[in-house]
Design a protein around this motif. Structure first.
Motif, PDB file in Angstrom:
ATOM      1  N   ARG A 183       0.810  -1.212   0.000  1.00 41.99           N
ATOM      2  CA  ARG A 183       0.000   0.000   0.000  1.00 41.99           C
ATOM      3  C   ARG A 183       0.842   1.260   0.000  1.00 41.99           C
ATOM      4  NH1 ARG A 183      -4.915   0.123   4.033  1.00 41.99           N
ATOM      5  NH2 ARG A 183      -5.051   2.063   2.873  1.00 41.99           N
ATOM      6  N   GLY A 184       2.051   1.186   0.533  1.00 42.48           N
ATOM      7  CA  GLY A 184       2.886   2.380   0.572  1.00 42.48           C
ATOM      8  C   GLY A 184       4.283   2.073   1.054  1.00 42.48           C
ATOM      9  N   LEU A 185       5.238   2.827   0.551  1.00 45.64           N
ATOM     10  CA  LEU A 185       6.644   2.737   0.960  1.00 45.64           C
ATOM     11  C   LEU A 185       7.201   4.146   0.963  1.00 45.64           C
ATOM     12  CD1 LEU A 185       9.413   1.331   1.477  1.00 45.64           C
ATOM     13  CD2 LEU A 185       9.595   1.027  -1.005  1.00 45.64           C
ATOM     14  N   PHE A 186       7.759   4.555   2.100  1.00 48.79           N
ATOM     15  CA  PHE A 186       8.274   5.928   2.191  1.00 48.79           C
ATOM     16  C   PHE A 186       9.535   5.952   3.037  1.00 48.79           C
ATOM     17  CE2 PHE A 186       8.639  10.117   4.166  1.00 48.79           C
ATOM     18  CZ  PHE A 186       8.553  10.935   3.052  1.00 48.79           C
ATOM     19  N   ILE A 187      10.542   6.659   2.528  1.00 46.85           N
ATOM     20  CA  ILE A 187      11.787   6.906   3.253  1.00 46.85           C
ATOM     21  C   ILE A 187      11.924   8.415   3.449  1.00 46.85           C
ATOM     22  CG2 ILE A 187      14.309   6.671   3.268  1.00 46.85           C
ATOM     23  CD1 ILE A 187      12.861   4.008   3.467  1.00 46.85           C
ATOM     24  N   ALA A 188      12.257   8.830   4.664  1.00 40.51           N
ATOM     25  CA  ALA A 188      12.430  10.262   4.947  1.00 40.51           C
ATOM     26  C   ALA A 188      13.487  10.848   4.018  1.00 40.51           C
ATOM     27  CB  ALA A 188      12.835  10.458   6.406  1.00 40.51           C
ATOM     28  N   PRO A 189      13.267  12.054   3.511  1.00 41.41           N
ATOM     29  CA  PRO A 189      14.199  12.650   2.538  1.00 41.41           C
ATOM     30  C   PRO A 189      15.654  12.664   2.993  1.00 41.41           C
ATOM     31  CG  PRO A 189      12.184  13.936   2.630  1.00 41.41           C
ATOM     32  CD  PRO A 189      12.081  12.910   3.727  1.00 41.41           C
ATOM     33  N   ASP A 190      15.903  12.913   4.289  1.00 40.76           N
ATOM     34  CA  ASP A 190      17.291  12.998   4.752  1.00 40.76           C
ATOM     35  C   ASP A 190      17.922  11.626   4.980  1.00 40.76           C
ATOM     36  OD1 ASP A 190      15.644  12.440   6.889  1.00 40.76           O
ATOM     37  OD2 ASP A 190      16.792  13.630   8.330  1.00 40.76           O
ATOM     38  N   CYS A 191      17.158  10.550   4.731  1.00 35.81           N
ATOM     39  CA  CYS A 191      17.686   9.195   4.914  1.00 35.81           C
ATOM     40  C   CYS A 191      17.783   8.432   3.595  1.00 35.81           C
ATOM     41  CB  CYS A 191      16.801   8.421   5.878  1.00 35.81           C
ATOM     42  SG  CYS A 191      16.753   9.089   7.553  1.00 35.81           S
ATOM     43  N   ARG A 192      17.533   9.105   2.499  1.00 38.48           N
ATOM     44  CA  ARG A 192      17.540   8.420   1.203  1.00 38.48           C
ATOM     45  C   ARG A 192      18.963   8.234   0.690  1.00 38.48           C
ATOM     46  NH1 ARG A 192      12.329  11.802  -1.267  1.00 38.48           N
ATOM     47  NH2 ARG A 192      10.834  10.929   0.229  1.00 38.48           N
ATOM     48  N   GLY A 193      19.108   7.340  -0.267  1.00 37.62           N
ATOM     49  CA  GLY A 193      20.420   7.093  -0.854  1.00 37.62           C
ATOM     50  C   GLY A 193      21.297   6.176  -0.027  1.00 37.62           C
ATOM     51  N   GLN A 194      20.717   5.508   0.972  1.00 40.37           N
ATOM     52  CA  GLN A 194      21.498   4.621   1.833  1.00 40.37           C
ATOM     53  C   GLN A 194      21.056   3.160   1.722  1.00 40.37           C
ATOM     54  OE1 GLN A 194      21.978   6.252   5.911  1.00 40.37           O
ATOM     55  NE2 GLN A 194      20.830   8.024   5.173  1.00 40.37           N
ATOM     56  N   GLY A 195      20.148   2.881   0.790  1.00 43.41           N
ATOM     57  CA  GLY A 195      19.692   1.514   0.617  1.00 43.41           C
ATOM     58  C   GLY A 195      18.594   1.091   1.579  1.00 43.41           C
ATOM     59  N   LEU A 196      18.004   2.037   2.305  1.00 42.60           N
ATOM     60  CA  LEU A 196      17.009   1.679   3.305  1.00 42.60           C
ATOM     61  C   LEU A 196      15.707   1.189   2.682  1.00 42.60           C
ATOM     62  CD1 LEU A 196      17.521   4.515   5.953  1.00 42.60           C
ATOM     63  CD2 LEU A 196      18.237   2.119   6.103  1.00 42.60           C
ATOM     64  N   ALA A 197      15.311   1.755   1.560  1.00 42.94           N
ATOM     65  CA  ALA A 197      14.079   1.296   0.913  1.00 42.94           C
ATOM     66  C   ALA A 197      14.216  -0.157   0.472  1.00 42.94           C
ATOM     67  CB  ALA A 197      13.743   2.192  -0.285  1.00 42.94           C
ATOM     68  N   SER A 198      15.337  -0.490  -0.133  1.00 40.24           N
ATOM     69  CA  SER A 198      15.573  -1.879  -0.535  1.00 40.24           C
ATOM     70  C   SER A 198      15.631  -2.800   0.677  1.00 40.24           C
ATOM     71  CB  SER A 198      16.890  -1.979  -1.322  1.00 40.24           C
ATOM     72  OG  SER A 198      16.806  -1.290  -2.551  1.00 40.24           O
ATOM     73  N   ALA A 199      16.263  -2.318   1.746  1.00 41.64           N
ATOM     74  CA  ALA A 199      16.365  -3.125   2.957  1.00 41.64           C
ATOM     75  C   ALA A 199      14.990  -3.372   3.568  1.00 41.64           C
ATOM     76  CB  ALA A 199      17.283  -2.441   3.971  1.00 41.64           C
ATOM     77  N   LEU A 200      14.126  -2.372   3.543  1.00 37.53           N
ATOM     78  CA  LEU A 200      12.771  -2.531   4.062  1.00 37.53           C
ATOM     79  C   LEU A 200      11.999  -3.576   3.260  1.00 37.53           C
ATOM     80  CD1 LEU A 200      11.156   0.914   5.036  1.00 37.53           C
ATOM     81  CD2 LEU A 200      11.220  -1.175   6.403  1.00 37.53           C
ATOM     82  N   LEU A 201      12.060  -3.471   1.941  1.00 36.03           N
ATOM     83  CA  LEU A 201      11.377  -4.438   1.089  1.00 36.03           C
ATOM     84  C   LEU A 201      11.897  -5.851   1.337  1.00 36.03           C
ATOM     85  CD1 LEU A 201      11.210  -2.514  -2.316  1.00 36.03           C
ATOM     86  CD2 LEU A 201       9.291  -3.045  -0.803  1.00 36.03           C
ATOM     87  N   HIS A 202      13.201  -5.967   1.451  1.00 35.04           N
ATOM     88  CA  HIS A 202      13.823  -7.274   1.669  1.00 35.04           C
ATOM     89  C   HIS A 202      13.389  -7.850   3.014  1.00 35.04           C
ATOM     90  CE1 HIS A 202      16.965 -10.381   1.501  1.00 35.04           C
ATOM     91  NE2 HIS A 202      17.218 -10.086   2.754  1.00 35.04           N
ATOM     92  N   PHE A 203      13.427  -7.045   4.057  1.00 31.67           N
ATOM     93  CA  PHE A 203      13.057  -7.507   5.391  1.00 31.67           C
ATOM     94  C   PHE A 203      11.592  -7.934   5.431  1.00 31.67           C
ATOM     95  CE2 PHE A 203      11.301  -6.542   9.619  1.00 31.67           C
ATOM     96  CZ  PHE A 203      12.049  -7.416  10.388  1.00 31.67           C
ATOM     97  N   ALA A 204      10.722  -7.109   4.838  1.00 29.19           N
ATOM     98  CA  ALA A 204       9.289  -7.421   4.856  1.00 29.19           C
ATOM     99  C   ALA A 204       9.011  -8.733   4.129  1.00 29.19           C
ATOM    100  CB  ALA A 204       8.496  -6.278   4.227  1.00 29.19           C
ATOM    101  N   PHE A 205       9.606  -8.907   2.968  1.00 27.97           N
ATOM    102  CA  PHE A 205       9.308 -10.090   2.159  1.00 27.97           C
ATOM    103  C   PHE A 205       9.881 -11.358   2.774  1.00 27.97           C
ATOM    104  CE2 PHE A 205       9.718 -13.040  -1.395  1.00 27.97           C
ATOM    105  CZ  PHE A 205       8.484 -12.906  -2.012  1.00 27.97           C
TER     106      PHE A 205
END
Length: 199
Positions: free
Chosen positions: A112-134
Motif C-alpha cells: 500500500r505504501g513505501l516511504f523513506i524520509a528525505p534525509d535518509c535516502r540514498g542509503q539503501g534503506l528502501a531496498s532493505a525494508l522491502l527485503h526484510f518485509a518479504f
C-alpha cells in the motif's frame, strides 16, 4: 511487535552496531496501538496513516525513524481500504466491489505504501525494508509456501523495483479488488506500473 537488527543486501555502509538500521513490524495494525512516533512520522511526511489489518514495517537508524512500508493481505482488503487515498472522490467502482477472492488470497499482499524520509535516502534503506518485509515478515497462512506482493508504482521507480525482485504484471489478471483500484487510478490519470514479486 517484532524487532530485528538490520542485515541487508542494500547499500548500507559499515557502521558501529548502534548505527545499524533496526527493523520493526506490527502484523495487525490497530488504531489503538500506541505507536505515537510512527503515527507522527506518517503525518509529518503527509503519508496515509495505517489502516486496521495493515502489516506495518518500519526502520530506525541512529534511534530515529527513517522509513516505513504498509502491506495488507488481499483477503483483508475492503472497500474502505480502496478508498482510503481518495476520500474526496466518488469511487462508484469500489462501492460495487465483488466479494469473490482467489483461493490463495491469504498469501497475496498489496504494497500500500513505501516511504523513506528525505534525509535518509540514498542509503539503501528502501531496498532493505522491502527485503526484510518479504523475507522475514510475510508468512503464508496455509500449506502453500508461495507468497506474492503486488505493487503499484510510479514509472520513475521502475528500475528500483526491478532491482528488488519485482516484475511487470498484467493488470488484467489482477485479483478483482486490486484490479478495481488500478482501473480507477488509471481513470484518474495516474500512470502506475503494475508489478509483482513472487516467492
Amino acid at each position: 511487535m517484532t524487532l530485528k537488527n538490520g542485515k541487508s543486501n542494500g547499500k548500507l555502509n559499515n557502521q558501529a552496531d548502534t548505527q545499524k538500521p533496526q527493523f520493526y513490524s506490527d502484523q495487525a495494525w490497530s488504531k489503538q496501538n500506541e505507536h505515537f512516533a510512527l503515527k507522527h512520522f506518517f503525518k509529518q511526511h503527509q503519508q496515509s496513516a495505517p489502516q486496521q489489518n495493515d502489516i506495518v514495517v518500519w526502520v530506525k537508524q541512529a534511534h530515529h525513524l527513517a522509513g516505513a512500508l504498509r502491506l495488507v493481505r488481499l483477503e483483508n482488503i475492503s472497500k474502505h481500504d480502496l478508498d482510503t487515498d481518495n476520500r474526496n472522490e466518488n469511487n462508484q467502482e469500489a462501492n460495487a466491489l465483488p466479494n469473490a477472492l482467489p483461493n490463495n488470497s491469504s498469501n497475496v499482499f498489496w504494497l500500500r505504501g513505501l516511504f523513506i524520509a528525505p534525509d535518509c535516502r540514498g542509503q539503501g534503506l528502501a531496498s532493505a525494508l522491502l527485503h526484510f518485509a518479504f523475507n522475514e515478515q510475510l508468512q503464508p497462512q496455509n500449506t502453500q509456501p508461495s507468497k506474492k506482493i503486488i505493487a503499484f508504482a510510479p514509472p520513475h521507480l521502475h528500475n528500483f523495483y526491478l532491482q528488488n525482485g519485482y516484475l511487470p504484471h498484467n493488470s488484467h489478471t489482477l485479483p478483482q479488488p486490486l484490479k478495481t483500484r488500478y482501473t480507477h487510478a488509471q481513470q484518474q490519470g495516474k500512470t502506475w506500473l503494475c508489478l509483482v514479486r513472487n516467492g
